[in-house]
Motif scaffolding. Structure first.
Motif, PDB file in Angstrom:
ATOM      1  N   ARG A 268      60.409 -78.752  47.137  1.00  0.00           N
ATOM      2  CA  ARG A 268      59.975 -79.492  48.324  1.00  0.00           C
ATOM      3  C   ARG A 268      61.163 -79.827  49.222  1.00  0.00           C
ATOM      4  O   ARG A 268      61.054 -79.787  50.456  1.00  0.00           O
ATOM      5  CB  ARG A 268      59.251 -80.758  47.897  1.00  0.00           C
ATOM      6  N   ASP A 269      62.298 -80.161  48.622  1.00  0.00           N
ATOM      7  CA  ASP A 269      63.497 -80.460  49.409  1.00  0.00           C
ATOM      8  C   ASP A 269      63.974 -79.244  50.196  1.00  0.00           C
ATOM      9  O   ASP A 269      64.581 -79.368  51.267  1.00  0.00           O
ATOM     10  CB  ASP A 269      64.629 -80.949  48.499  1.00  0.00           C
ATOM     11  N   LEU A 270      63.673 -78.060  49.650  1.00  0.00           N
ATOM     12  CA  LEU A 270      64.079 -76.824  50.326  1.00  0.00           C
ATOM     13  C   LEU A 270      63.083 -76.398  51.402  1.00  0.00           C
ATOM     14  O   LEU A 270      63.231 -75.347  52.013  1.00  0.00           O
ATOM     15  CB  LEU A 270      64.250 -75.705  49.300  1.00  0.00           C
ATOM     16  N   GLY A 271      62.053 -77.217  51.616  1.00  0.00           N
ATOM     17  CA  GLY A 271      61.118 -76.969  52.709  1.00  0.00           C
ATOM     18  C   GLY A 271      59.803 -76.343  52.314  1.00  0.00           C
ATOM     19  O   GLY A 271      58.991 -76.012  53.193  1.00  0.00           O
ATOM     20  N   ALA A 272      59.561 -76.154  51.043  1.00  0.00           N
ATOM     21  CA  ALA A 272      58.302 -75.547  50.607  1.00  0.00           C
ATOM     22  C   ALA A 272      57.153 -76.555  50.744  1.00  0.00           C
ATOM     23  O   ALA A 272      57.305 -77.728  50.396  1.00  0.00           O
ATOM     24  CB  ALA A 272      58.409 -75.074  49.161  1.00  0.00           C
ATOM     25  N   ASN A 273      56.019 -76.089  51.268  1.00  0.00           N
ATOM     26  CA  ASN A 273      54.846 -76.967  51.349  1.00  0.00           C
ATOM     27  C   ASN A 273      54.100 -76.941  50.017  1.00  0.00           C
ATOM     28  O   ASN A 273      54.504 -76.258  49.069  1.00  0.00           O
ATOM     29  CB  ASN A 273      53.928 -76.545  52.501  1.00  0.00           C
ATOM     30  N   GLY A 274      53.001 -77.662  49.954  1.00  0.00           N
ATOM     31  CA  GLY A 274      52.265 -77.776  48.699  1.00  0.00           C
ATOM     32  C   GLY A 274      51.776 -76.446  48.167  1.00  0.00           C
ATOM     33  O   GLY A 274      51.858 -76.172  46.963  1.00  0.00           O
ATOM     34  N   LEU A 275      51.256 -75.602  49.064  1.00  0.00           N
ATOM     35  CA  LEU A 275      50.743 -74.292  48.646  1.00  0.00           C
ATOM     36  C   LEU A 275      51.870 -73.399  48.143  1.00  0.00           C
ATOM     37  O   LEU A 275      51.717 -72.683  47.143  1.00  0.00           O
ATOM     38  CB  LEU A 275      50.012 -73.623  49.808  1.00  0.00           C
ATOM     39  N   GLN A 276      53.007 -73.438  48.815  1.00  0.00           N
ATOM     40  CA  GLN A 276      54.146 -72.626  48.402  1.00  0.00           C
ATOM     41  C   GLN A 276      54.712 -73.092  47.063  1.00  0.00           C
ATOM     42  O   GLN A 276      55.104 -72.271  46.229  1.00  0.00           O
ATOM     43  CB  GLN A 276      55.235 -72.674  49.481  1.00  0.00           C
ATOM     44  N   VAL A 277      54.755 -74.407  46.860  1.00  0.00           N
ATOM     45  CA  VAL A 277      55.226 -74.942  45.584  1.00  0.00           C
ATOM     46  C   VAL A 277      54.328 -74.467  44.452  1.00  0.00           C
ATOM     47  O   VAL A 277      54.798 -74.059  43.380  1.00  0.00           O
ATOM     48  CB  VAL A 277      55.275 -76.487  45.618  1.00  0.00           C
ATOM     49  N   PHE A 278      53.018 -74.496  44.703  1.00  0.00           N
ATOM     50  CA  PHE A 278      52.080 -74.059  43.670  1.00  0.00           C
ATOM     51  C   PHE A 278      52.218 -72.571  43.392  1.00  0.00           C
ATOM     52  O   PHE A 278      52.277 -72.145  42.235  1.00  0.00           O
ATOM     53  CB  PHE A 278      50.648 -74.378  44.101  1.00  0.00           C
ATOM     54  N   ALA A 279      52.278 -71.749  44.461  1.00  0.00           N
ATOM     55  CA  ALA A 279      52.284 -70.293  44.305  1.00  0.00           C
ATOM     56  C   ALA A 279      53.595 -69.772  43.732  1.00  0.00           C
ATOM     57  O   ALA A 279      53.597 -68.815  42.950  1.00  0.00           O
ATOM     58  CB  ALA A 279      51.994 -69.624  45.643  1.00  0.00           C
ATOM     59  N   LYS A 280      54.714 -70.395  44.082  1.00  0.00           N
ATOM     60  CA  LYS A 280      56.019 -69.851  43.704  1.00  0.00           C
ATOM     61  C   LYS A 280      56.708 -70.605  42.565  1.00  0.00           C
ATOM     62  O   LYS A 280      57.675 -70.092  41.984  1.00  0.00           O
ATOM     63  CB  LYS A 280      56.940 -69.836  44.925  1.00  0.00           C
TER      64      LYS A 280
END
Length: 271
Positions: free
Chosen positions: A173-185
């Motif tokens: 999240r600190d690197l700019g990932a949103n919720g969907l990106q955090v879940f997927a990656k």
């Protein structure tokens, strides 16, 4: 060292009596005919139209049930994982509580609920709503599979989720990932061992079950598990029943190999 081996003796005896010997009997009957001569006819019998139909139906319903369990289990496991320590232990206990009840009784309860004069239809009749005609259909079998095997999907996924370091999520999240990106990656790849383990734990019993299809599907719907059960209990043909069981073992072995490839360290284990 000798004491440790001595302590393992009861388990070794138990394994020999209840695992190795029965498996040897299955292979003996599966590869012999009634005269005791070696044959492959019991294995090849899976290619007959009625057996192929039962196998395809079992595979189809098992895959559908496994997929439904996965779709339901993942969000539920995430909810349980998000609760605080005092809450989630109790809620997990409540969730697995039905597993303490006998499998047959749980299935019989659904038969009582779904039958034409059952509890659900009585309530619908009282509310002047159309009756539910789901008993003795594939839908009832899938419902029974999902209900009975859903905890086996939830627990491995939940176990994988609680092992994820929160700092990894925070870093993403600190690197700019949103919720969907955090879940997927991040979340999804890290819980893949739990997903594979859950799929294995649901698909195998769903494929081989005969109690659920017998009680909720009636005599109209025969899965390969029902065919094997009838060969042993009604037809008395242990050779054919064993041969068909060996074919089912091949599906189980393939499933376990795939599970071991994706979960080499046993991270998805519920233990």
């Amino acid at each position: 060292m000798n004491k440790k081996k001595l302590l393992g003796t009861p388990y070794f005896i138990w394994s020999v009596v209840f695992i190795i010997i029965p498996l040897c009997m299955v292979f003996y009957y599966g590869f012999t005919d009634k005269s005791g001569a070696f044959t492959l006819e019991n294995i090849i019998a899976i290619s007959t139209p009625e057996h192929v139909k039962a196998l395809y139906l079992a595979l189809g319903l098992s895959l559908i049930s496994t997929l439904i369990c996965l779709v339901l289990a993942y969000p539920l496991a995430m909810i349980l994982c998000g609760l605080n320590v005092n809450q989630h232990s109790f809620i997990v206990l409540i969730f697995i509580l039905p597993m303490w009840m006998n499998f047959l009784l749980r299935t019989l309860a659904w038969q009582t609920l779904l039958e034409k004069t059952g509890v659900i239809n009585n309530i619908l009749s009282f509310l002047h709503l159309p009756a539910l005609t789901i008993i003795n259909t594939p839908y009832a079998i899938v419902l029974g599979m999902v209900y009975n095997f859903l905890p086996f999907m939830v627990l491995p996924i939940y176990n994988s989720l609680v092992k994820i370091d929160p700092n990894v999520i925070n870093a993403a999240r600190d690197l700019g990932a949103n919720g969907l990106q955090v879940f997927a990656k991040v979340t999804l790849p890290l819980t893949l061992p739990g997903i594979i383990s859950g799929i294995t734990m649901v698909f195998i019993p769903a494929l081989t079950t005969f109690v659920i299809s017998k009680l909720l599907g009636g005599s109209k719907i025969l899965l390969i598990g029902n065919v094997v059960e009838e060969e042993f209990t009604q037809a008395g043909n242990w050779h054919l029943g064993s041969g068909l069981s060996i074919v089912l073992m091949l599906f189980i072995i393939v499933n376990m190999v795939i599970s071991s490839i994706f979960d080499k360290d046993g991270e998805g284990s519920v233990l």
